[in-house]
Design an enzyme around this catalytic site. Structure first.
Site, PDB file in Angstrom:
ATOM      1  N   GLY A 123       0.808  -1.216   0.000  1.00  0.00           N
ATOM      2  CA  GLY A 123       0.000   0.000   0.000  1.00  0.00           C
ATOM      3  C   GLY A 123       0.838   1.261   0.000  1.00  0.00           C
ATOM      4  O   GLY A 123       1.255   1.739   1.062  1.00  0.00           O
ATOM      5  N   ILE A 156      -4.725  -0.940  -4.886  1.00  0.00           N
ATOM      6  CA  ILE A 156      -3.800  -1.895  -4.263  1.00  0.00           C
ATOM      7  C   ILE A 156      -4.078  -3.316  -4.768  1.00  0.00           C
ATOM      8  O   ILE A 156      -5.159  -3.865  -4.564  1.00  0.00           O
ATOM      9  CB  ILE A 156      -3.901  -1.836  -2.731  1.00  0.00           C
ATOM     10  CG1 ILE A 156      -3.794  -0.383  -2.250  1.00  0.00           C
ATOM     11  CG2 ILE A 156      -2.818  -2.704  -2.114  1.00  0.00           C
ATOM     12  CD1 ILE A 156      -2.551   0.349  -2.713  1.00  0.00           C
ATOM     13  N   GLN A 345      -5.142  -3.559 -35.238  1.00  0.00           N
ATOM     14  CA  GLN A 345      -5.286  -3.092 -36.618  1.00  0.00           C
ATOM     15  C   GLN A 345      -5.162  -4.251 -37.601  1.00  0.00           C
ATOM     16  O   GLN A 345      -5.900  -4.323 -38.589  1.00  0.00           O
ATOM     17  CB  GLN A 345      -4.232  -2.025 -36.918  1.00  0.00           C
ATOM     18  CG  GLN A 345      -4.498  -1.242 -38.196  1.00  0.00           C
ATOM     19  CD  GLN A 345      -5.678  -0.298 -38.055  1.00  0.00           C
ATOM     20  OE1 GLN A 345      -6.128  -0.002 -36.957  1.00  0.00           O
ATOM     21  NE2 GLN A 345      -6.193   0.157 -39.190  1.00  0.00           N
ATOM     22  N   GLU A 372       3.722   1.174 -11.205  1.00  0.00           N
ATOM     23  CA  GLU A 372       5.148   1.082 -10.847  1.00  0.00           C
ATOM     24  C   GLU A 372       5.930   2.294 -11.349  1.00  0.00           C
ATOM     25  O   GLU A 372       7.124   2.201 -11.632  1.00  0.00           O
ATOM     26  CB  GLU A 372       5.769  -0.209 -11.405  1.00  0.00           C
ATOM     27  CG  GLU A 372       5.115  -1.475 -10.916  1.00  0.00           C
ATOM     28  CD  GLU A 372       5.641  -1.928  -9.582  1.00  0.00           C
ATOM     29  OE1 GLU A 372       6.475  -1.220  -8.992  1.00  0.00           O
ATOM     30  OE2 GLU A 372       5.217  -2.991  -9.121  1.00  0.00           O
ATOM     31  N   THR A 374       4.913   6.040 -13.641  1.00  0.00           N
ATOM     32  CA  THR A 374       4.457   6.381 -14.981  1.00  0.00           C
ATOM     33  C   THR A 374       5.626   6.552 -15.945  1.00  0.00           C
ATOM     34  O   THR A 374       6.791   6.677 -15.538  1.00  0.00           O
ATOM     35  CB  THR A 374       3.660   7.690 -14.954  1.00  0.00           C
ATOM     36  OG1 THR A 374       4.540   8.755 -14.525  1.00  0.00           O
ATOM     37  CG2 THR A 374       2.478   7.612 -14.003  1.00  0.00           C
ATOM     38  N   SER A 375       5.314   6.603 -17.231  1.00  0.00           N
ATOM     39  CA  SER A 375       6.361   6.850 -18.225  1.00  0.00           C
ATOM     40  C   SER A 375       7.057   8.180 -17.966  1.00  0.00           C
ATOM     41  O   SER A 375       8.272   8.315 -18.172  1.00  0.00           O
ATOM     42  CB  SER A 375       5.760   6.836 -19.638  1.00  0.00           C
ATOM     43  OG  SER A 375       5.351   5.530 -19.993  1.00  0.00           O
TER      44      SER A 375
END
Length: 390
Positions: A123, A156, A345, A372, A374-375
């Site tokens: 958490g 979580i 596609q 985990e 973000t970009s």
């Protein structure tokens, strides 16, 4: 040329056989019903998946991190939800206890977690503290021989299953001399009074994965449920996330590999204008690009896992692993997203239909660029690793 050992490839074959036999026949139904297959977890435990990186004294195999990466990749190739169940179960559930727990804490929780008789959650994220995890508002106050926890956590994984045994959470336990919050990690067993598991989320993807919000209302746990040293929780979880990013990279590789295989098979057999659609460069070039992305993502992920194992042997630095993990996570997850778009596609109208697995992979892929770290966070970490000013 880099290649895995024969032992790793033999292990891959075992996990692939398991995924094809125990997951593939059921996953469409589980996904449709948003059903978490509790009975699958002990089977994964019996195969040794949860205990791969755990010492033998707790029932583990004491294997290398690369073995875990291979397992996550192969499960993720069949279904992303099952892959994240393993990834989070080990990286976010077992790993903090294994790394920072006392002998008593390890003995209490690890054997059941390794065997798949139980799952553990992690958490960190809160409704108002995601990428800015240092803004944690959950608080824990020491009262005698207890911690009293109040606050909330969001998104979580493995936190509300029938076999969840414990969730480790970060909480403010005071302030430092400079006024910044002191954040500690506290283990809260399932069923503790004051721990409220909120209803499951209605998610875009990962329908088979267990995900809940948690609320703590004067939730009391013994003082010895502190994980690691007081005030070190934030540092502990940042280190945990470094390993988790490599695991998510492996999950992304599995997603992209599935898209490559599905697209190739479909392009060989789907006929339009009198010939297989794969004979058209508009299709074949897209699949060729997909193959390049899969290969690059896999190599970046394996390099990060190899560095992690080298770090364990004292031959690499934490900074090297952190940088490699961020690079692998950034590229692999964005490649997985692109792979699902290409596959959809290629399948055309069928790709928009839930009866085809590419639709499920398309839905599942987006969270890989968010969870985990973000970009955007990965780009920030990579830039810092290059010595650019914060």
């Amino acid at each position: 040329m880099f290649e895995l050992s024969k032992e790793h490839e033999d292990f891959r074959a075992v996990v692939r056989e398991f995924a094809e036999a125990e997951v593939a026949p059921h996953i469409a139904e589980w996904d449709r019903d948003a059903h978490f297959p509790t009975d699958l977890v002990p089977k994964m435990g019996a195969l040794g998946l949860f205990g791969l990186v755990v010492p033998e004294e707790y029932g583990g195999a004491d294997a290398d991190f690369m073995s875990l990466v291979v397992a996550i990749e192969e499960l993720g190739r069949v279904d992303q939800s099952i892959g994240i169940t393993l990834s989070a179960g080990v990286g976010l559930g077992i790993n903090p206890i294994l790394t920072y727990g006392t002998a008593e804490q390890k003995q209490r929780f690890l054997p059941d977690l390794v065997a798949g008789r139980a799952l553990a959650g992690f958490g960190l994220t809160e409704p108002e503290a995601g990428s800015d995890a240092g803004a944690t508002r959950t608080r824990a106050v020491r009262e005698g021989e207890q911690w009293v926890v109040n606050g909330a956590k969001a998104f979580i994984t493995n936190s509300g299953t029938d076999i969840t045994s414990v969730v480790t959470v970060t909480a403010r336990t005071g302030s430092r001399q400079d006024g910044t919050p002191q954040i500690s990690a506290i283990m809260i067993p399932s069923g503790t009074p004051g721990l409220v598991v909120e209803p499951p989320y209605r998610k875009l993807g990962w329908h088979v994965s267990d995900t809940h919000g948690l609320t703590f209302e004067d939730c009391r746990v013994p003082a010895d449920h502190l994980l690691g040293a007081e005030g070190e929780g934030f540092k502990q979880f940042l280190k945990t996330l470094d390993d988790g990013r490599i695991a998510i990279s492996a999950l992304a590789v599995g997603c992209a590999q599935a898209c490559l295989e599905l697209s190739t098979d479909y392009a060989r057999t789907r006929v339009a204008f009198g010939r297989p659609i794969g004979a058209n460069q508009g299709i074949s070039f897209q699949i060729a690009d997909l193959a390049v992305m899969v290969e690059a993502a896999r190599m970046l992920t394996y390099k990060a896992a190899w560095l992690k194992d080298e770090l364990h042997l004292g031959r690499r630095s934490v900074a090297q692993v952190k940088q490699a993990a961020a690079i692998a996570k950034l590229y692999s997850t964005e490649a997985a997203g692109a792979a699902t778009r290409i596959a959809t596609q290629v399948f055309g109208g069928n790709g928009f239909m839930e009866e085809y697995p590419v639709a499920r992979f398309f839905r599942d892929a987006k969270i890989l660029e968010i969870g985990e770290g973000t970009s955007e966070v990965q780009r920030m970490l990579i830039a810092r690793g290059l010595g650019l000013p914060a």
